[in-house]
Design a protein around this motif. Structure first.
Motif, PDB file in Angstrom:
ATOM      1  N   LYS A   1      43.596  19.272  41.669  1.00 50.21           N
ATOM      2  CA  LYS A   1      44.136  20.422  40.958  1.00 50.21           C
ATOM      3  C   LYS A   1      45.614  20.598  41.298  1.00 50.21           C
ATOM      4  O   LYS A   1      46.099  20.122  42.326  1.00 50.21           O
ATOM      5  N   LYS A   2      46.306  21.323  40.426  1.00 51.63           N
ATOM      6  CA  LYS A   2      47.674  21.768  40.698  1.00 51.63           C
ATOM      7  C   LYS A   2      47.611  23.281  40.928  1.00 51.63           C
ATOM      8  O   LYS A   2      47.197  24.044  40.049  1.00 51.63           O
ATOM      9  N   ILE A   3      48.030  23.726  42.121  1.00 52.27           N
ATOM     10  CA  ILE A   3      47.947  25.125  42.520  1.00 52.27           C
ATOM     11  C   ILE A   3      49.346  25.631  42.855  1.00 52.27           C
ATOM     12  O   ILE A   3      50.091  24.974  43.585  1.00 52.27           O
TER      13      ILE A   3
ATOM     14  N   LEU B   1      49.258  23.577  35.326  1.00 53.40           N
ATOM     15  CA  LEU B   1      48.848  24.330  36.510  1.00 53.40           C
ATOM     16  C   LEU B   1      47.406  24.784  36.334  1.00 53.40           C
ATOM     17  O   LEU B   1      47.031  25.327  35.289  1.00 53.40           O
ATOM     18  N   ASP B   2      46.589  24.579  37.368  1.00 53.97           N
ATOM     19  CA  ASP B   2      45.169  24.901  37.281  1.00 53.97           C
ATOM     20  C   ASP B   2      44.812  26.226  37.935  1.00 53.97           C
ATOM     21  O   ASP B   2      43.805  26.849  37.571  1.00 53.97           O
ATOM     22  N   MET B   3      45.600  26.658  38.905  1.00 51.18           N
ATOM     23  CA  MET B   3      45.256  27.860  39.640  1.00 51.18           C
ATOM     24  C   MET B   3      46.534  28.518  40.148  1.00 51.18           C
ATOM     25  O   MET B   3      47.455  27.830  40.602  1.00 51.18           O
TER      26      MET B   3
ATOM     27  N   THR C   1      41.178  31.874  37.308  1.00 54.98           N
ATOM     28  CA  THR C   1      42.183  30.915  37.786  1.00 54.98           C
ATOM     29  C   THR C   1      43.450  31.614  38.272  1.00 54.98           C
ATOM     30  O   THR C   1      44.339  30.962  38.820  1.00 54.98           O
TER      31      THR C   1
ATOM     32  N   ILE D   1      43.295  30.572  49.716  1.00 56.03           N
ATOM     33  CA  ILE D   1      43.950  29.283  49.490  1.00 56.03           C
ATOM     34  C   ILE D   1      43.188  28.173  50.207  1.00 56.03           C
ATOM     35  O   ILE D   1      42.924  27.104  49.632  1.00 56.03           O
TER      36      ILE D   1
ATOM     37  N   ASN E   1      40.013  27.205  48.426  1.00 56.26           N
ATOM     38  CA  ASN E   1      40.144  26.576  47.113  1.00 56.26           C
ATOM     39  C   ASN E   1      40.923  25.267  47.131  1.00 56.26           C
ATOM     40  O   ASN E   1      41.064  24.636  46.074  1.00 56.26           O
ATOM     41  N   LEU E   2      41.421  24.855  48.293  1.00 56.48           N
ATOM     42  CA  LEU E   2      42.255  23.658  48.375  1.00 56.48           C
ATOM     43  C   LEU E   2      41.414  22.438  48.746  1.00 56.48           C
ATOM     44  O   LEU E   2      40.825  22.391  49.829  1.00 56.48           O
TER      45      LEU E   2
ATOM     46  N   ASP F   1      44.228  17.812  45.922  1.00 54.41           N
ATOM     47  CA  ASP F   1      45.044  18.822  45.244  1.00 54.41           C
ATOM     48  C   ASP F   1      46.516  18.705  45.617  1.00 54.41           C
ATOM     49  O   ASP F   1      46.892  18.117  46.640  1.00 54.41           O
TER      50      ASP F   1
ATOM     51  N   ILE G   1      49.716  21.540  46.002  1.00 54.07           N
ATOM     52  CA  ILE G   1      49.942  22.979  46.060  1.00 54.07           C
ATOM     53  C   ILE G   1      51.412  23.272  46.324  1.00 54.07           C
ATOM     54  O   ILE G   1      52.038  22.678  47.205  1.00 54.07           O
TER      55      ILE G   1
END
Length: 456
Positions: A349-351, A380-382, A405, A425, A428-429, A433, A435
């Motif tokens: 993901k991109k956070i 961006l995912d989150m 999200t 964080i 969810n990481l 990912d 971030i």
């Protein structure tokens, strides 16, 4: 290059009689009594604590003399009306006496990185000294000047501003031969009121420049009213005097060409704004006769001041793009553009973690909301938002991004959700990912970066 006590007395206009005081050489000048060593000169400044209260301790640690705003007994001293002003006068004298070539850098973003780049390029050819850390104000810059090594040929000084007139003072002390303004953005808007006033303050870097000075500035029309008539002006930007071409950006490097270097430049840093910083640094180096091949090689081994934009690794393997030293809308938009353009890791993901940008004054909420166009639902995912003025941005983002999200954590006078933010964080990481963390230094996102790096 050592200053003597009587020489300093003359420079600062000491008001007491020194006829019976030995004229001794002075080593370092220190305003922290704990740093005093044998032969040093003490500078008692007034801040949260009054440095005059530590004069006796400074002499116990080896000081040979001190400045003072009042008469004292039992120690050699120079009586002055204002110790800070005397310190600044002494720094200005030292620049003139040393005949060092001064390169000054200011700007709302990029000044520390550009300063570091210029110093690294010049150090390949000259004895070069630069501003250490963030010593870029009315105390830190004179301290830098008075601490430069004796053999220094090129002195690269960073100049910061909190209020109008700060840069004027620093320029008149340093008398730069080359001055660079990297960018005019909304930093410290609370104290200036408008970007026009910020531009006026930044352009006061010309006030102390030498008559043959060279000013390097961006192609931003907001600075046009403040351009000098008596110095050479070089503009950078598309279709200007110097510009970047053929820019290729990857996760941790840049490859680009300029219109004044024969070959391409490779940089081990990310962010296309750093290509502009590097281009300016290379131009300064060219002006000062650093060979082109030397410039290319020096960039490959680039070393920047810590806590600026840098990639780090979380303990679980995730990629961290840390940009937590300071923030304003222009800087936040630029780093989001860079982060969004980087391809995702497979399965990752991109956070983005965004915190309040401080000192934006009455326009703060609107300026936070202006970041919305930099938040791409495709890249961006989150999103995690933390602060108070940034809440309205989080509300706008929630309307654009899928459900669950976008998350907001409050920091106000009555509530601080920092621990909850940090834990969310972590929860969810995942290892694949990427971030990004961006916010003003006072929001303490650096503590979250440290936690992510050291997770068990």
């Amino acid at each position: 290059m050592k200053l003597t006590l009587h020489e300093v007395a003359k420079v600062v206009g000491a008001q007491n009689d020194l006829s019976d005081v030995e004229d001794v050489d002075l080593n370092q000048i220190e305003f922290d009594s704990r740093k005093i060593s044998t032969g040093d000169f003490f500078l008692p400044l007034k801040g949260e604590r009054n440095g005059h209260d530590f004069i006796d301790l400074a002499f116990q640690n080896g000081a040979v003399a001190t400045l003072s705003e009042k008469a004292i007994e039992g120690h050699p001293y120079l009586l002055v009306e204002n110790c800070l002003r005397a310190f600044q006068q002494l720094a200005a004298y030292y620049v003139e006496r040393s005949r060092v070539d001064v390169i000054a850098v200011t700007g709302s973003n990029g000044k520390t990185t550009t300063k570091d780049m210029i110093a690294q390029l010049l150090s390949t050819t000259y004895h070069t000294y630069k501003t250490q850390g963030n010593y870029n104000n009315e105390i830190g810059m004179p301290y830098t000047i008075l601490h430069m090594p004796d053999k220094t040929e090129k002195l690269v000084l960073e100049m910061g501003q909190d209020h109008l007139g700060d840069i004027k003072l620093l320029s008149e002390i340093a008398k730069p031969h080359i001055a660079v303004v990297t960018l005019v953005a909304e930093a410290h808007l609370e104290f200036f009121g408008s970007r026009e006033k910020i531009a006026e303050g930044k352009m006061q870097i010309t006030e102390g420049m030498t008559s043959d000075g060279i000013l390097i500035v961006p192609d931003d029309p907001i600075i046009n009213p403040y351009l000098p008539d008596n110095q050479t002006v070089i503009r950078f930007g598309l279709d200007e005097d110097i510009f970047v071409t053929e820019l290729e950006e990857s996760k941790d490097s840049l490859h680009f060409k300029t219109n004044f270097l024969e070959k391409a430049v490779d940089l081990p840093v990310t962010g296309k704004y750093n290509a502009t910083n590097a281009m300016v640094a290379a131009y300064v180096a060219k002006l000062l006769m650093v060979p082109e091949e030397t410039i290319y090689e020096a960039f490959k081994d680039l070393r920047l001041t810590k806590n600026r934009t840098e990639w780090k690794k979380a303990a679980n393997g995730a990629d961290i793009l840390s940009d937590v030293y300071n923030a304003n809308p222009t800087a936040m938009a630029l780093i989001l553009e860079t982060f969004s353009a980087i391809p995702k890791n497979a399965g990752g993901k991109k956070i983005a973690v965004l915190a309040d940008m401080k000192e934006l004054g009455t326009a703060s909420i609107a300026l936070h909301e202006s970041i919305l166009d930099s938040l791409s639902v495709d890249n961006l995912d989150m999103l995690f938002f933390y602060g108070q003025d940034i809440k309205s941005l989080s509300d706008l983002a929630r309307r654009r991004f899928p459900e669950n999200t976008v998350f907001f954590f409050e920091k106000s006078d009555t509530k601080d959700d920092f621990d909850a933010l940090s834990q969310a964080i972590v929860d969810n990481l995942s290892k694949d990912d990427q971030i990004l963390l961006k916010g003003s230094h006072s929001m303490k996102l650096a503590d979250i970066v440290t936690r992510l790096e050291n997770l068990e």
